[in-house]
Design a protein around this motif. Structure first.
Motif, PDB file in Angstrom:
ATOM      1  N   UNK A   1       0.801  -1.222   0.000  1.00 53.90           N
ATOM      2  CA  UNK A   1       0.000   0.000   0.000  1.00 53.90           C
ATOM      3  C   UNK A   1       0.836   1.276   0.000  1.00 53.90           C
ATOM      4  N   UNK A   2       2.096   1.164  -0.339  1.00 55.07           N
ATOM      5  CA  UNK A   2       2.963   2.332  -0.500  1.00 55.07           C
ATOM      6  C   UNK A   2       3.329   2.443  -1.973  1.00 55.07           C
ATOM      7  N   UNK A   3       3.173   3.628  -2.511  1.00 53.77           N
ATOM      8  CA  UNK A   3       3.521   3.851  -3.908  1.00 53.77           C
ATOM      9  C   UNK A   3       4.877   4.531  -3.969  1.00 53.77           C
ATOM     10  N   UNK A   4       5.764   3.964  -4.755  1.00 59.41           N
ATOM     11  CA  UNK A   4       7.055   4.612  -4.953  1.00 59.41           C
ATOM     12  C   UNK A   4       7.283   4.814  -6.443  1.00 59.41           C
ATOM     13  N   UNK A   5       7.940   5.924  -6.737  1.00 57.53           N
ATOM     14  CA  UNK A   5       8.212   6.310  -8.115  1.00 57.53           C
ATOM     15  C   UNK A   5       9.700   6.147  -8.388  1.00 57.53           C
ATOM     16  N   UNK A   6      10.003   5.579  -9.542  1.00 59.25           N
ATOM     17  CA  UNK A   6      11.389   5.375  -9.952  1.00 59.25           C
ATOM     18  C   UNK A   6      11.663   6.286 -11.140  1.00 59.25           C
ATOM     19  N   UNK A   7      12.728   7.085 -11.031  1.00 58.46           N
ATOM     20  CA  UNK A   7      13.156   7.969 -12.109  1.00 58.46           C
ATOM     21  C   UNK A   7      14.656   7.805 -12.292  1.00 58.46           C
ATOM     22  N   UNK A   8      15.129   8.215 -13.450  1.00 56.55           N
ATOM     23  CA  UNK A   8      16.569   8.122 -13.692  1.00 56.55           C
ATOM     24  C   UNK A   8      17.331   8.998 -12.707  1.00 56.55           C
ATOM     25  N   UNK A   9      16.733  10.102 -12.294  1.00 60.54           N
ATOM     26  CA  UNK A   9      17.429  11.045 -11.418  1.00 60.54           C
ATOM     27  C   UNK A   9      17.578  10.527  -9.989  1.00 60.54           C
ATOM     28  N   UNK A  10      16.964   9.392  -9.679  1.00 59.53           N
ATOM     29  CA  UNK A  10      17.149   8.796  -8.355  1.00 59.53           C
ATOM     30  C   UNK A  10      18.513   8.131  -8.215  1.00 59.53           C
ATOM     31  N   UNK A  11      19.150   7.851  -9.336  1.00 65.64           N
ATOM     32  CA  UNK A  11      20.428   7.146  -9.322  1.00 65.64           C
ATOM     33  C   UNK A  11      21.525   8.059  -9.866  1.00 65.64           C
ATOM     34  N   UNK A  12      22.543   8.349  -9.079  1.00 71.36           N
ATOM     35  CA  UNK A  12      23.618   9.231  -9.556  1.00 71.36           C
ATOM     36  C   UNK A  12      24.334   8.703 -10.799  1.00 71.36           C
ATOM     37  N   UNK A  13      24.414   7.394 -10.932  1.00 67.80           N
ATOM     38  CA  UNK A  13      25.091   6.828 -12.104  1.00 67.80           C
ATOM     39  C   UNK A  13      24.311   7.133 -13.375  1.00 67.80           C
ATOM     40  N   UNK A  14      22.994   7.085 -13.308  1.00 69.22           N
ATOM     41  CA  UNK A  14      22.195   7.421 -14.488  1.00 69.22           C
ATOM     42  C   UNK A  14      22.294   8.913 -14.802  1.00 69.22           C
ATOM     43  N   UNK A  15      22.418   9.742 -13.769  1.00 67.51           N
ATOM     44  CA  UNK A  15      22.662  11.170 -14.011  1.00 67.51           C
ATOM     45  C   UNK A  15      23.998  11.361 -14.724  1.00 67.51           C
ATOM     46  N   UNK A  16      25.016  10.640 -14.258  1.00 65.27           N
ATOM     47  CA  UNK A  16      26.332  10.707 -14.900  1.00 65.27           C
ATOM     48  C   UNK A  16      26.242  10.252 -16.351  1.00 65.27           C
ATOM     49  N   UNK A  17      25.474   9.204 -16.602  1.00 68.34           N
ATOM     50  CA  UNK A  17      25.285   8.709 -17.961  1.00 68.34           C
ATOM     51  C   UNK A  17      24.690   9.796 -18.853  1.00 68.34           C
ATOM     52  N   UNK A  18      23.648  10.459 -18.367  1.00 73.47           N
ATOM     53  CA  UNK A  18      22.995  11.508 -19.156  1.00 73.47           C
ATOM     54  C   UNK A  18      23.950  12.681 -19.382  1.00 73.47           C
ATOM     55  N   UNK A  19      24.669  13.080 -18.345  1.00 76.02           N
ATOM     56  CA  UNK A  19      25.601  14.204 -18.484  1.00 76.02           C
ATOM     57  C   UNK A  19      26.730  13.856 -19.450  1.00 76.02           C
ATOM     58  N   UNK A  20      27.262  12.647 -19.344  1.00 82.70           N
ATOM     59  CA  UNK A  20      28.345  12.232 -20.245  1.00 82.70           C
ATOM     60  C   UNK A  20      27.859  12.163 -21.688  1.00 82.70           C
ATOM     61  N   UNK A  21      26.666  11.640 -21.896  1.00 85.64           N
ATOM     62  CA  UNK A  21      26.113  11.581 -23.251  1.00 85.64           C
ATOM     63  C   UNK A  21      25.865  12.990 -23.789  1.00 85.64           C
ATOM     64  N   UNK A  22      25.416  13.899 -22.927  1.00 84.80           N
ATOM     65  CA  UNK A  22      25.184  15.281 -23.360  1.00 84.80           C
ATOM     66  C   UNK A  22      26.496  15.979 -23.710  1.00 84.80           C
ATOM     67  N   UNK A  23      27.524  15.751 -22.908  1.00 86.73           N
ATOM     68  CA  UNK A  23      28.840  16.331 -23.214  1.00 86.73           C
ATOM     69  C   UNK A  23      29.351  15.785 -24.542  1.00 86.73           C
ATOM     70  N   UNK A  24      29.213  14.480 -24.735  1.00 82.83           N
ATOM     71  CA  UNK A  24      29.660  13.875 -25.989  1.00 82.83           C
ATOM     72  C   UNK A  24      28.862  14.421 -27.170  1.00 82.83           C
ATOM     73  N   UNK A  25      27.558  14.560 -27.003  1.00 82.15           N
ATOM     74  CA  UNK A  25      26.737  15.112 -28.079  1.00 82.15           C
ATOM     75  C   UNK A  25      27.106  16.547 -28.414  1.00 82.15           C
TER      76      UNK A  25
END
Length: 163
Positions: free
Chosen positions: A38-62
């Motif tokens: 009965x608890x709802x939890x939301x999962x987003x990429x921003x919950x994980x620092x590694x996924x944030x790093x992935x997005x930032x690295x891909x943006x820098x590369x782009x």
């Protein structure tokens, strides 16, 4: 012949740019929610620092890819581009490696550490992350091929045997 090499490297850069954009879009839009006890939890990429790093690295590369396409027409910058291509290839490789490690833990869990798999509860999130990781891996492979082509263009005059 040099014009064909520039066209080919710019084509590879555009492919890598497309792969990084796809990876960023799918990772940033990945979210899902689940209800446990009965608890709802939301999962987003921003919950994980590694996924944030992935997005930032891909943006820098782009961003670098866009700049390198503009600079590739100036022959003075070729040696600098090779060095920056190598840095970008390493950045993409490190980000995809870290993100794949976390995705593996999310999918399979880690019984030794007591971490349970979460992909059974949030399959939409895991599917989008998987697509983002595939696109990021494709970008890293394309960039590695681009790096080899750039090294060939820069180093080929050194190894030319003159009779």
């Amino acid at each position: 012949m040099a014009k064909i090499k520039k066209i080919f490297t710019n084509f590879l850069r555009l492919l890598a740019l497309a792969a990084t954009v796809v990876a960023i879009v799918f990772m940033v839009t990945s979210h899902d929610s689940a209800q446990v006890l009965n608890l709802t939890f939301t999962v987003k990429y921003s919950n994980t620092p590694v996924f944030k790093y992935f997005v930032i690295a891909e943006a820098i590369a782009g961003g670098y890819i866009v700049i390198s396409i503009l600079l590739s027409f100036k022959s003075l910058f070729w040696r600098l581009l090779v060095i920056l291509d190598m840095v970008t290839a390493v950045l993409l490789t490190s980000s995809i490696s870290a993100a794949l490690a976390i995705a593996q833990v999310g999918k399979k869990g880690n019984t030794h550490a007591g971490w349970l798999p979460v992909c059974e509860q949030v399959p939409d999130f895991c599917d989008q992350v998987t697509i983002a990781l595939i696109a990021g891996f494709a970008a890293a492979i394309i960039y590695f091929v681009l790096l080899l082509c750039s090294l060939y263009v820069v180093l080929s005059p050194i190894f030319v045997v003159t009779p």
